[in-house]
Design a protein around this motif. Structure first.
Motif: not given
Length: 117
Positions: A20-28, A42-62
């Motif tokens: 809710a705060r939009g702090d996707f680095k802290a979320l990762s 995502t057609n079966g794609a997997v996201l590995v590591g914190r940077e990928a997690v951060q990017n995913f949640w930031e993109g989902a929010n956008k």
């Protein structure tokens, strides 16, 4: 002593607040460094590591995901892993998820594997 379910329920509330705060680095940083996210759509794609997690949640929010609510279901200890089977709802819909939680060397629990539909 609180139960594993209480522990994970508190962790989920923390996740909701950070999102809710939009702090996707802290979320990762709630995830292990070797975490794997298996998101739907995502057609079966997997996201590995914190940077990928951060990017995913930031993109989902956008993309319009707001007001995430994690509805903690069952939590069980399987060896050294906590297995969570729960549900979620947010501004774009509802679904279910499974998270495998792993402890670090300081006995803190982190999301290790996260899959949802």
């Amino acid at each position: 002593m609180s139960s594993y379910r209480d522990l994970i329920d508190n962790a989920n509330k923390n996740f909701e607040q950070i999102f809710a705060r939009g702090d996707f680095k802290a979320l990762s940083e709630l995830y292990t460094t070797d975490s794997i996210l298996y998101p739907s759509g995502t057609n079966g794609a997997v996201l590995v590591g914190r940077e990928a997690v951060q990017n995913f949640w930031e993109g989902a929010n956008k993309a319009g995901v707001k007001n995430i609510e994690l509805l903690t279901g069952s939590v069980s200890l399987q060896g050294e892993i906590l297995v969570e089977e729960s549900a979620y709802r947010h501004s774009l819909g509802t679904g279910r998820f499974i998270v495998l939680w792993k402890k670090d060397e300081n006995n803190n629990w982190f999301l290790w594997r996260d899959i949802f539909n």
